[in-house]
Design a protein around this motif. Structure first.
Motif, PDB file in Angstrom:
ATOM      1  N   LYS A   8       0.866  -1.184   0.000  1.00  0.00           N
ATOM      2  CA  LYS A   8       0.000   0.000   0.000  1.00  0.00           C
ATOM      3  C   LYS A   8       0.904   1.237   0.000  1.00  0.00           C
ATOM      4  O   LYS A   8       1.287   1.755   1.050  1.00  0.00           O
ATOM      5  CB  LYS A   8      -0.914  -0.009   1.224  1.00  0.00           C
ATOM      6  CG  LYS A   8      -2.070   0.977   1.149  1.00  0.00           C
ATOM      7  CD  LYS A   8      -2.961   0.866   2.373  1.00  0.00           C
ATOM      8  CE  LYS A   8      -3.696  -0.465   2.390  1.00  0.00           C
ATOM      9  NZ  LYS A   8      -4.666  -0.538   3.512  1.00  0.00           N
TER      10      LYS A   8
ATOM     11  N   ASP B 173      -4.067  -1.310  -4.416  1.00  0.00           N
ATOM     12  CA  ASP B 173      -4.653   0.032  -4.345  1.00  0.00           C
ATOM     13  C   ASP B 173      -3.811   0.895  -5.269  1.00  0.00           C
ATOM     14  O   ASP B 173      -2.690   1.292  -4.925  1.00  0.00           O
ATOM     15  CB  ASP B 173      -4.611   0.586  -2.913  1.00  0.00           C
ATOM     16  CG  ASP B 173      -5.586  -0.105  -1.981  1.00  0.00           C
ATOM     17  OD1 ASP B 173      -6.718  -0.371  -2.425  1.00  0.00           O
ATOM     18  OD2 ASP B 173      -5.213  -0.386  -0.834  1.00  0.00           O
TER      19      ASP B 173
ATOM     20  N   ALA C 297      -8.418  -5.146  -1.707  1.00  0.00           N
ATOM     21  CA  ALA C 297      -7.530  -4.120  -1.194  1.00  0.00           C
ATOM     22  C   ALA C 297      -6.122  -4.661  -0.973  1.00  0.00           C
ATOM     23  O   ALA C 297      -5.929  -5.852  -0.711  1.00  0.00           O
ATOM     24  CB  ALA C 297      -8.083  -3.558   0.120  1.00  0.00           C
TER      25      ALA C 297
END
Length: 414
Positions: free
Chosen positions: A314, A342, A358
């Motif tokens: 992330k 993401d 995610a």
């Protein structure tokens, strides 16, 4: 057209990654263009670097492409030795610049070395040869070393790279980006909007159509055993490094220890031993690690899986988009993909080629595995075929090379 392609890390089937310059150049040759690639003799990306150069410079022809190799020192990691490697390459290209202006006289000069400092010799050659100058962007440097590597924006190295990036956007006739969402950033750093062109990475269709390489015995035996036990196979093929978020996949496997699923991780990398230890510590007997296979054997490997995983950390830098070759290989195998991401773009979601969840979310990864296991084989095959069709339409190097060539012809019309 005579094309001079500056790419520090350029590789070939003989040397290994990176392959993009080779594949694009090979397509351009089919149209009658001539290509000379200027590359460093040492790159951390290649499996085999050129050896025994006759001094500081050597030249060889690979499938009609001229490779000019410049002697550079070896390095490991991202310390001072890599910086010395970069400057050794740049210094020698500068020394040869007048030769290329006066003797080779290119029509197109492409600066494409990840770091933007090669824009200076590329601009000199293009200006004096009256050639079109194209700046090809792999990653956004110096933003990547700052946001991912944690370097200070005030560091002298970052300041130097920033000056080069801004200069490149200003003086280039066209900017080719492998990142689909980078236009706004580039405009903010001085690029005229009309210069932006998105040309992503791709695949060579013939390598899949003509794939005959078989799996090593170790790989074939494990897969055959797991299949005979009725296991649903989730595969991963590629580097075992921090950027690949494989720790999250192992955590997801922990959630699925009672399900009839096995995870097969194929490849090498700096974090492989730590990942193997993590699997032992968690008692993940349904997670299996195998050595890397040759590029030619990748189709045979991926086609034996029921689903494939690719994950990302992330990181804010991914807001500009991602463009992984591995994902296109996955999609060419016609297997559904679990994409943990993401980012500014998502090819799996766009193509309806699997399930996107995610980044860094083991529970979501585990749930995606459950969903795919619950689908009928026909539904999983539909997702896989969607992905293959998407890659053939958007990432075939024959298509990408022609898109690039349009920028060459713009110069001829001047």
């Amino acid at each position: 057209m005579r094309i001079l392609y500056l790419n520090h890390y350029a590789g070939s089937p003989k040397h290994g990654m990176e392959y993009r310059p080779y594949y694009l150049s090979r397509e351009w040759l089919k149209s009658g263009d001539k290509v000379n690639i200027l590359a460093a003799s040492f790159s951390h990306l290649r499996q085999n670097n050129p050896r025994d150069l006759p001094g500081l410079f050597g030249e060889e022809e690979i499938d009609g492409i001229i490779y000019s190799w410049y002697a550079t020192p070896k390095y490991a990691g991202n310390g001072i030795k890599r910086v010395l490697n970069i400057f050794a390459y740049l210094f020698q290209v500068w020394n040869m610049s007048r030769f290329f202006v006066n003797k080779w006289t290119p029509d197109v000069v492409i600066a494409s070395s990840t770091y933007p400092l090669d824009i200076y010799p590329a601009r000199f050659i293009a200006k004096h040869a009256k050639a079109r100058l194209i700046f090809e962007v792999h990653d956004l440097w110096p933003l990547t070393p700052v946001e991912v590597g944690g370097m200070s924006p005030r560091h002298p190295w970052i300041w130097l790279l920033q000056k080069a990036e801004n200069f490149a956007y200003k003086v280039s006739d066209a900017v080719v980006s492998m990142l689909p969402c980078a236009k706004e950033h580039m405009v903010a750093h001085g690029m005229a909007p009309e210069k932006f062109h998105y040309v992503p990475n791709g695949i060579v269709v013939s390598e899949w159509e003509n794939a005959t390489a078989t799996l090593p015995d170790e790989h074939a035996a494990l897969i055959e055993r797991l299949k005979s036990e009725g296991r649903f196979l989730v595969g991963y093929a590629g580097g075992h490094g921090l950027a690949n978020a494989l720790q999250e996949l192992l955590k997801a496997a922990d959630w699925l220890r009672d399900a009839p699923v096995s995870f097969v991780l194929v490849g090498d990398g700096p974090d492989k031993m730590a990942l193997e230890q993590m699997a032992r510590d968690l008692g993940l007997d349904h997670v299996h690690f195998l050595p890397a296979v040759s590029k030619a054997a990748v189709p045979a490997l991926l086609s034996r899986m029921d689903a494939l995983f690719i994950g990302w950390r992330k990181l804010p830098i991914y807001r500009f988009g991602i463009n992984p070759n591995k994902l296109f290989d996955y999609m060419m195998s016609a297997r559904p993909v679990i994409h943990s991401v993401d980012a500014g773009n998502d090819s799996v979601r766009e193509a309806d080629a699997g399930l996107s969840v995610a980044a860094e979310d083991p529970a979501a990864i585990a749930e995606a595995v459950r969903q795919l296991m619950a689908m009928t084989p026909e539904d999983r095959q539909r997702l896989g075929e969607n992905g293959k069709r998407y890659v053939l339409e958007n990432h075939d190097y024959r298509v990408l090379a022609k898109r690039f060539q349009k920028l060459f012809k713009a110069n001829a019309a001047k």
